[in-house]
Design a protein around this motif. Structure first.
Motif: not given
Length: 91
Positions: A31, A34, A39-44
């Protein structure tokens, strides 16, 4: 007409924020990553899992220290690293 080139020299050395260990609270660290990167949660999560990873690059020292503090508060290990000097000015 002759071309003129100007070299802008800045005293402020830019820093990178490097995540060295996720720690136990992975979701909290993701988090924070992010929030820092946008970035998005997935990319983070993907970025955070690739330790050691540069989370934030080329920022002033006070911003880098604040980012490291936020990551450490989330339970991760992080550090700031000065960017190496450019070879542009070297003979």
């Amino acid at each position: 007409m002759a071309d003129e080139y100007f070299l802008l020299v800045c005293d402020d050395v830019h820093h990178d924020v490097v995540l060295t260990d996720l720690g136990v609270q992975v979701t909290d660290v993701v988090q924070v990553v992010r929030r820092l990167t946008g970035l998005s949660l997935w990319r983070s999560k993907v970025l955070a899992m690739q330790v050691p990873a540069i989370v934030v690059a080329c920022v002033p020292e006070e911003d880098a220290v604040a980012a490291v503090s936020a990551l450490r508060d989330a339970g991760a290990r992080a550090e700031t690293r000065e960017q190496p000097e450019s070879d542009f000015l070297k003979p």
